[in-house]
Write an enzyme that holds these catalytic residues in place. Structure first.
Site, mmCIF file in Angstrom:
data_model
loop_
_atom_site.group_PDB
_atom_site.id
_atom_site.type_symbol
_atom_site.label_atom_id
_atom_site.label_comp_id
_atom_site.label_asym_id
_atom_site.label_seq_id
_atom_site.Cartn_x
_atom_site.Cartn_y
_atom_site.Cartn_z
ATOM 1 N N TYR A 131 8.288 12.072 6.633
ATOM 2 C CA TYR A 131 6.990 11.484 6.999
ATOM 3 C C TYR A 131 6.191 11.074 5.776
ATOM 4 C CZ TYR A 131 7.687 11.814 11.885
ATOM 5 O OH TYR A 131 8.174 11.587 13.131
ATOM 6 N N GLU A 158 -18.327 3.702 -5.400
ATOM 7 C CA GLU A 158 -16.892 3.469 -5.635
ATOM 8 C C GLU A 158 -16.384 2.274 -4.817
ATOM 9 O OE1 GLU A 158 -15.777 7.675 -4.878
ATOM 10 O OE2 GLU A 158 -15.040 7.635 -6.935
HETATM 11 ZN ZN LIG Z 1 -14.042 9.294 -6.125
#
Ligand SMILES: [Zn+2]
Length: 217
Positions: free
Chosen positions: A125, A79
């Site tokens: 936040y 990835e």
């Molecule tokens: Zn992934």
């Protein structure tokens, strides 16, 4: 001047420490998830393909040069192109975390999720660390079109949510990217807990006040 071997080894150790912390708390499972860190020479450190974030060997973390060529360690995550797409559009970002964290993935599978803002501004936040989280349409893992889709959104967003897959989160430092990822996962959990309860989120004025004071993440 670019970082010394010692400085880079410190970053390798940091990636392994944060990886184990995320894994030990169940934020990522098996060999899913990956972490990267930008280097001063224009290259990157990236977690290797098929590596478990809970058991990273710092010495085997992939080091790529500025062209993305492997120069040290094991082959990088498959990835890697998601990380590259974010870095290309975000010169201010120094590190990226991508997880298949359960609650964030669950939100990415909801049928009526707002593709411009998958999770409403429930807490201050969340607004400060994640901001507006867009949905990237589903693509098959490894499809280069997924990188292009991320690239199209990364300039304006420090985090994107891949449909039926998981979040990709950038930060100025690795610590900031990890904190933002954790904030996103916890807010996804809150969002799921509040489904059907008509929660009182933050008002546009409250969000604008935070952005004026702290800037957009
Ligand atoms: Zn992934």
């Amino acid at each position: 001047m670019s970082q010394s071997r010692h400085d880079i080894n410190v970053l390798r150790e940091q990636i392994a420490t944060y990886g184990k912390s995320l894994f030990d708390r169940g934020l990522t499972m098996g060999s899913s998830g990956n972490i990267s860190q930008r280097l001063e020479d224009g290259g990157w450190l990236m977690t290797p393909t098929n590596a478990c974030l809970g058991r990273l060997d710092p010495a085997r973390i992939s080091r790529l040069d500025a062209q993305g060529v492997l120069i040290d360690g094991d082959a990088p995550t498959k990835e890697h192109f998601l990380h590259r797409a974010m870095y290309d559009e975000r010169p201010q970002s120094g590190a990226i975390v991508h997880l298949h964290s359960t609650h964030s993935v669950a939100v990415s599978c909801l049928p009526d999720v707002n593709p411009c803002e998958c999770i409403p501004p429930l807490t201050a936040y969340y607004v400060m660390r994640v901001g507006k989280l867009p949905l990237v349409p589903y693509y098959m893992p490894g499809d280069p079109a997924l990188g292009d889709a991320v690239r199209g959104l990364a300039g304006k967003h420090c985090a994107v949510l891949l449909a039926n897959h998981g979040p990709v989160v950038a930060g100025k430092t690795l610590e900031a990217a990890v904190y933002a990822t954790e904030e996103l996962e916890e807010t996804a959990k809150l969002f799921l807990l509040l489904q059907g309860k008509n929660p009182r989120g933050m008002t546009p004025e409250q969000v604008a006040e935070l952005e004026a004071r702290f800037g957009r993440p």
